[in-house]
Design a protein around this motif. Structure first.
Motif, PDB file in Angstrom:
ATOM      1  N   GLU A   5       1.137  -1.141  -0.511  1.00 49.74           N
ATOM      2  CA  GLU A   5       0.126   0.095  -0.169  1.00 49.74           C
ATOM      3  C   GLU A   5       0.476   1.279   0.278  1.00 49.74           C
ATOM      4  OE1 GLU A   5      -1.903  -3.083   3.264  1.00 49.74           O
ATOM      5  OE2 GLU A   5       0.374  -2.602   2.433  1.00 49.74           O
ATOM      6  N   TRP A  35     -10.357  -2.782   0.880  1.00 46.26           N
ATOM      7  CA  TRP A  35      -9.482  -2.053   1.564  1.00 46.26           C
ATOM      8  C   TRP A  35     -10.643  -2.745   2.805  1.00 46.26           C
ATOM      9  CZ3 TRP A  35      -5.530   0.444   0.631  1.00 46.26           C
ATOM     10  CH2 TRP A  35      -4.912   0.476  -0.828  1.00 46.26           C
ATOM     11  N   ARG A  37      -9.586  -1.235   7.047  1.00 46.98           N
ATOM     12  CA  ARG A  37      -9.115   0.021   8.378  1.00 46.98           C
ATOM     13  C   ARG A  37      -9.151  -0.699   9.369  1.00 46.98           C
ATOM     14  NH1 ARG A  37     -13.241   4.566   7.055  1.00 46.98           N
ATOM     15  NH2 ARG A  37     -14.735   4.388   8.504  1.00 46.98           N
ATOM     16  N   ARG A  44     -10.536  -4.109  12.831  1.00 47.48           N
ATOM     17  CA  ARG A  44     -10.387  -3.870  11.644  1.00 47.48           C
ATOM     18  C   ARG A  44     -12.128  -4.032  10.558  1.00 47.48           C
ATOM     19  NH1 ARG A  44      -5.135  -6.622   8.972  1.00 47.48           N
ATOM     20  NH2 ARG A  44      -3.931  -5.794  10.315  1.00 47.48           N
ATOM     21  N   VAL A  47     -13.589  -1.895   3.986  1.00 46.68           N
ATOM     22  CA  VAL A  47     -14.393  -0.589   3.717  1.00 46.68           C
ATOM     23  C   VAL A  47     -14.873  -0.416   2.336  1.00 46.68           C
ATOM     24  CG1 VAL A  47     -13.069   1.682   2.682  1.00 46.68           C
ATOM     25  CG2 VAL A  47     -12.287   0.576   4.765  1.00 46.68           C
ATOM     26  N   ASP A  89     -12.146   8.680   9.749  1.00 47.82           N
ATOM     27  CA  ASP A  89     -12.006   8.030   8.562  1.00 47.82           C
ATOM     28  C   ASP A  89     -10.518   7.822   9.177  1.00 47.82           C
ATOM     29  OD1 ASP A  89     -13.738  10.122   6.452  1.00 47.82           O
ATOM     30  OD2 ASP A  89     -14.068   7.987   6.963  1.00 47.82           O
ATOM     31  N   TYR A  93      -5.117   1.460   6.585  1.00 49.69           N
ATOM     32  CA  TYR A  93      -5.927   0.748   6.284  1.00 49.69           C
ATOM     33  C   TYR A  93      -5.210  -0.141   5.052  1.00 49.69           C
ATOM     34  CZ  TYR A  93      -8.773   4.672   5.766  1.00 49.69           C
ATOM     35  OH  TYR A  93     -10.219   5.600   6.272  1.00 49.69           O
TER      36      TYR A  93
END
Length: 133
Positions: A5, A35, A37, A44, A47, A89, A93
């Motif tokens: 990433e 994905w 996050r 976890r 997304v 947010d 990620y």
């Protein structure tokens, strides 16, 4: 199998970031890529996801209308465009992948089916996103 990433960073609320996941070592077109996050002290969570067999996608309710997942088959990359970012947010990620069994690859819409983290068998190291003024 490798996923790497990039693209994380610090951004103000309302701003945008584009995360990239460079993949290698597997048949990209037969994979489901997602994905996830993880914020401090939280589990976890998924997304967004995309099935490279048909390009179908799925999103968590919390990011619908703000995030967009896409893939580039030529470069075997998956992107996460994040717009109108909010403080909630903020997280690390992760990009994750799993192969789609050959006998299921003709089924449409697999990218829209939410899967749990344990159903993905390949993970990147993560990239940190911080949304703060």
């Amino acid at each position: 199998v490798q996923l790497v990433e990039s693209g994380g960073g610090l951004v103000q609320p309302g701003g945008s970031l584009r995360l990239s996941c460079q993949t290698s070592g597997f048949g990209f077109e037969g994979y489901l890529i997602a994905w996830f996050r993880q914020a401090p002290g939280k589990e976890r969570e998924g997304v967004a996801s995309i099935a490279n067999t048909d390009g179908s996608t799925g999103y968590a309710d919390s990011v619908k209308g703000r995030f967009s997942i896409s893939s580039d088959k030529a470069d075997t990359k998956v992107f996460l465009q994040m717009n109108n970012l909010k403080s909630e947010d903020t997280a690390v990620y992760y990009c994750a992948g799993r192969p789609i069994p050959e006998d299921l690859r003709q089924i449409p819409g697999l990218g829209s089916i939410p899967l749990h983290p344990h159903e993905y068998n390949s993970w990147g190291q993560g990239t940190r996103v911080t949304v703060s003024s």
